[in-house]
Design a protein around this motif. Structure first.
Motif, PDB file in Angstrom:
ATOM      1  N   VAL A   1       0.854  -1.192   0.000  1.00 13.67           N
ATOM      2  CA  VAL A   1       0.000   0.000   0.000  1.00 13.67           C
ATOM      3  C   VAL A   1       0.886   1.236   0.000  1.00 13.67           C
ATOM      4  O   VAL A   1       2.104   1.166   0.001  1.00 13.67           O
ATOM      5  CB  VAL A   1      -0.959  -0.003   1.202  1.00 13.67           C
TER       6      VAL A   1
ATOM      7  N   MET B   1      -4.080   1.011  -2.480  1.00 11.07           N
ATOM      8  CA  MET B   1      -4.902   0.470  -1.395  1.00 11.07           C
ATOM      9  C   MET B   1      -5.519  -0.836  -1.859  1.00 11.07           C
ATOM     10  O   MET B   1      -5.860  -1.002  -3.015  1.00 11.07           O
ATOM     11  CB  MET B   1      -6.022   1.454  -1.037  1.00 11.07           C
TER      12      MET B   1
ATOM     13  N   GLN C   1      -5.081  -6.010   4.475  1.00 12.26           N
ATOM     14  CA  GLN C   1      -4.204  -5.762   3.334  1.00 12.26           C
ATOM     15  C   GLN C   1      -3.768  -7.061   2.688  1.00 12.26           C
ATOM     16  O   GLN C   1      -3.941  -7.288   1.496  1.00 12.26           O
ATOM     17  CB  GLN C   1      -2.952  -5.005   3.790  1.00 12.26           C
TER      18      GLN C   1
END
Lengths: 633, 259
Positions: free
Chosen positions: A435, A521, A558
């Motif tokens: 990210v 993201m 994530q």
């Protein structure tokens, strides 16, 4: 019908299998269960699904920790057998009575088992009959399934073992509309079944990744609920196609944002110099002199003085004061006599304290919970050895489990892989993903420095064509380290840039290509698609996920989303997932090292590097023992 | 001053008394006493010195799925019972090898340890190596080539382990599952392992000053690696855990665990 029921020791010897059911199991479900579930500290889970060509099994298990026995039941996933849990516990009880460490064959148990099975089936039938609510359903079995939402959810559908994920999703779509109307308790089971299906697909295709997708399912269903909860089966294909349709329209009309100051509109925002240096750039030409050994090669020295402190800790753990008085005396008594069998109630407080301790060290809450369940499963029923307290036994078991999780499952010797690739005259391609703002470009330079120190020729590829200054940043690093860089400026397709970079590397004989990508993201659909395209097109040797040690609960999100997207959007049958983790900003956390544990647990991939500073030498290997000690301090 | 004088006198008196006492003992008793003392010290020293080499621990190691647990039970009971699954814990036992039950005379029991091969449990091997008298490295002769890299890394780690090098622990490369038709021969396996280890050796020693992964390096500089270069003896044998053909392994064990 039960496919098989096995009893084996923790050392691996099979003590008894049910001879009545003579079917041979297809594939090797038991070995897979052990490798991807029990040894991965997921033994707290309810069941495990296994797919082999021609069969889809569900496995349930239970332990007898005192005697060191494991009882596993295997049955077809399409059947939903209610009596399995019951049967397993009854078998456990009766077998432990006749168990003798010297005996290897237990043929007399066949009879006992047959009776137990009949008993369990009968009991299940009764329960089912009493809970019938009289809803019109297609089959009796489904009824039982609906009325017991707490049980493991096996969906009533035909599952082709090893089917592609799309087919699986499609099937789910059909069936869920059927079952949707029936009960509201279905939701949880859907989750389980979806989770397990995805898990299977992954087990099949990349057996070296143990992806925990229950989180995934919860997130997905959350999203569905937000949209009105109409279709529970949001197959990813649908979702992404919708967004993709919206995308091209959006892209065409994207304009620069005009602020109030009405700055003059720039025709081109790309400030890269077309050819290498202008006069201004001379001052960065200072080549980075050899800054010494990278910390990767230095031996980690850590003090062992804190070992004695651990024994003093348990006293402070029992926070509830009233339980303390009673618990302390009985635990001391038990510790001296050492004869008690550990029960869940005994383990409860110790595990709770341990879980809180882990959470203060920045371990994600769900993962701490899962770990505690797994440790509980492995300790329940065990005899406490004399002169040990419950808390110290629990601590030792947890320490064992943590070391096991953090120890890499495969070799992380990059240099060996590089040499292997060199022999085949191909460059070794490493892609850094992550990210925004975690330190990809910085750590890429550190890795390049380290490789250079080991006489490996490196080339950088600037595939971050989005962020302003990214290409210049890499160029500066390349100049300082004196390594070639392949760049194409901004606003180019990163996948194509990477491909050309690799071709260039093959041409000029570089050993390693380090590909820098833009931060994105995990929720951003178009960017994830672009990343997946880059990986599919170039088939890198190592996909390195860069994550910062400061991350909290988002780590789970994530990693799981990255893995999910990479596998869903992959074009080939064998999707490339995240192969390794690079943990950055490790120097900023003092002892809150839990992010390492969360990331490794959720993705199953090892931590290959740890970035612990902002200069070229600040790259080291993960020291498993030090981390475990810090976590449990 | 006086105190010192007094002390001197007292010590002299004691000394005289001691000598008188000793002189009073008949010489034969004195000599036997001294003799017994000497013998006792010599015996204790020799026990301490030689106990290490008298270790009777044999380790069964190898990759997960190579057949160690089956071999363990074959050696112990003469049959592999109903099969085995991936081990989660080591199997240990001290016993006389099954075939030797019928042998006459005193046979020393062997402490056999089957260490799990799963990579997450690799650290267990480190615990047992210092006390080992011999190591049997089991290799799956059927599925040899797909796993060759991992197997050779494991073997390399064992051969460069401090305890193995210092104590010159002999290693037997055992090719298991040779009862199957498509199993490779032991010569083939040996050659392939030598080649892989050579590659490992080159890649790990090319970075030798910086690399601290292994304590020692193998082989001779400039020459292609061969098992004969190892300071400890490395031999190759064939076996089959399923059918019970474990003669070569048993001979190896007997050779290195001397009664």
């Amino acid at each position: 019908m039960l496919e098989q029921l096995l009893i084996f020791t923790r050392g691996g010897l099979i003590l008894w299998t049910c001879k009545e059911i003579g079917n041979a199991l297809k594939g090797s479900p038991i070995d897979t269960l052990i490798r991807s579930c029990l040894l991965e500290e997921r033994s707290g889970a309810v069941s495990f699904n296994y797919d082999a060509p021609g069969a889809a099994y569900t496995l349930k298990w239970t332990f007898h920790n005192d005697l060191g026995l494991v009882f596993v039941a295997v049955y077809q996933r399409i059947l939903h057998l209610l009596y399995v849990d019951d049967l397993l516990s009854m078998v456990k009880q009766s077998f432990s009575e006749i168990y003798d460490p010297k005996r290897m064959a237990y043929d007399d148990f066949d009879e006992t088992f047959r009776q137990l099975r009949i008993e369990a089936e009968a009991r299940a039938e009764e329960l089912r009959k009493t809970k019938q609510v009289g809803k019109p359903v297609s089959s009796v079995k489904k009824q039982g399934q609906v009325s017991k939402p707490g049980l493991e959810g096996g969906n009533k559908r035909v599952s082709e073992g090893g089917s592609k994920k799309d087919d699986g999703d499609g099937n789910k779509a059909k069936v869920s509309t059927l079952t949707n109307g029936h009960s509201n308790g279905n939701h949880q089971m859907e989750d389980d079944s979806q989770e397990t299906d995805l898990a299977n697909g992954k087990e099949n295709t990349s057996s070296n990744v143990a992806v925990d997708l229950s989180k995934l399912q919860k997130l997905r269903s959350k999203g569905v609920r937000g949209r009105g909860g109409v279709r529970k089966t949001d197959s990813i294909g649908n979702k992404s196609s919708k967004v993709a349709a919206a995308e091209p329209a959006k892209k065409a009309t994207k304009k620069n944002r005009v602020w109030d100051d009405a700055a003059p509109k720039q025709s081109k925002l790309d400030f890269t110099d077309s050819i290498a240096e202008n006069g201004n750039n001379d001052h960065v030409d200072i080549v980075a002199a050899d800054q010494g050994e990278s910390m990767m090669d230095k031996e980690e020295v850590f003090s062992s003085d804190s070992e004695s402190e651990d024994d003093d800790e348990p006293g402070s753990d029992e926070k509830p004061a009233e339980a303390k008085k009673k618990g302390w005396f009985s635990s001391v008594f038990q510790s001296i006599t050492g004869k008690a069998n550990l029960e869940r109630t005994d383990l409860g407080p110790a595990l709770k304290a341990l879980k809180e301790r882990l959470m203060t060290k920045n371990v994600v809450e769900e993962i701490a919970e899962k770990l505690c369940e797994s440790v509980e499963a492995s300790l329940e029923g065990k005899k406490l050895s004399s002169f040990t307290r419950i808390s110290s036994t629990v601590q030792a078991a947890m320490e064992d489990a943590l070391v096991r999780i953090l120890t890499p499952r495969r070799s992380i010797d990059i240099l060996r892989d590089v040499h292997a690739a060199k022999e085949q005259r191909k460059p070794y391609v490493v892609v850094f993903v992550g990210v925004n703002g975690v330190g990809k470009s910085t750590n890429l330079a550190k890795v390049a420095y380290w490789l250079q120190q080991h006489k490996v020729s490196v080339m950088m590829a600037a595939c971050d064509t989005f962020r302003s200054g990214a290409v210049e940043q890499l160029r500066t690093h390349a100049r300082r380290l004196q390594i070639p860089i392949f760049e194409k400026g901004y606003e180019k397709d990163p996948a194509v840039v990477a491909k050309e970079a690799i071709q260039e590397a093959t041409r000029n004989g570089s050993d390693v290509v380090l590909v820098d990508t833009a931060g994105r993201m995990q929720d951003n659909e178009p960017l994830m698609r672009a990343l997946s395209k880059l990986i599919n097109l170039n088939q890198p040797d190592l996909v390195l996920f860069v994550g910062e040690a400061l991350v909290g609960n988002d780590a789970v999100d994530q990693l799981s989303k990255f893995n999910q997207k990479l596998s869903d959007l992959s074009t080939s049958g064998n999707p490339r997932l995240i192969d390794g983790i690079l943990l950055t900003k490790f120097d900023t956390i003092d002892d809150k090292v839990g992010a390492a544990l969360s990331m490794v647990y959720i993705s199953g991939s090892p931590v290959m590097f740890v970035g612990c500073g902002q200069s070229y030498t600040d790259l080291k290997k993960l020291n498993v023992k030090a981390i475990v000690k810090t976590l449990l301090k | 001053m006086d105190n010192l004088e007094d002390l001197k006198i007292v010590t002299e008196q004691w000394w005289k008394q001691g000598i008188e006492f000793v002189q009073q003992i008949p010489p034969s008793q004195l000599y036997t006493a001294i003799g017994v003392l000497l013998l006792a010290t010599i015996w204790l020293l020799s026990i301490r010195l030689f106990r290490r080499t008298k270790s009777n621990t044999v380790l069964l190691s190898g990759l997960s799925g190579s057949g160690k647990t089956m071999l363990f039970y074959q050696l112990r009971d003469g049959s592999s019972h109903q099969g085995a699954v991936t081990s989660m814990e080591p199997n240990e036992g001290t016993f006389v090898l099954h075939n030797e039950n019928t042998m006459k005379g005193k046979v020393k029991p062997v402490h056999l340890v089957d260490v799990p091969g799963h990579s997450r449990l690799r650290s267990k091997l480190e615990e047992y190596l210092p006390r080992a008298a011999a190591v049997v490295f089991v290799v799956d002769a059927l599925e040899f080539l797909p796993n060759i890299r991992v197997a050779s890394e494991y073997l390399y780690d064992i051969l460069t382990n401090t305890s193995v090098v210092k104590n010159k622990i002999p290693v037997l490369l055992c090719c298991n599952k040779t009862d199957k038709v498509t199993a490779h021969t032991k010569e083939f396996i040996r050659k392939q392992m030598e080649k892989e280890i050579e590659k490992l050796r080159v890649s790990r020693s090319a970075i030798s000053t910086a690399d601290i992964a292994n304590d020692f390096t193998l082989g001779i500089e400039g020459e292609v690696f061969s098992f004969s270069h190892c300071q400890n003896k490395v031999t190759v044998a064939e076996a089959s855990g399923l059918t019970g053909e474990t003669d070569q392994v048993q001979a190896f064990i007997r050779e290195h665990v001397k009664p």
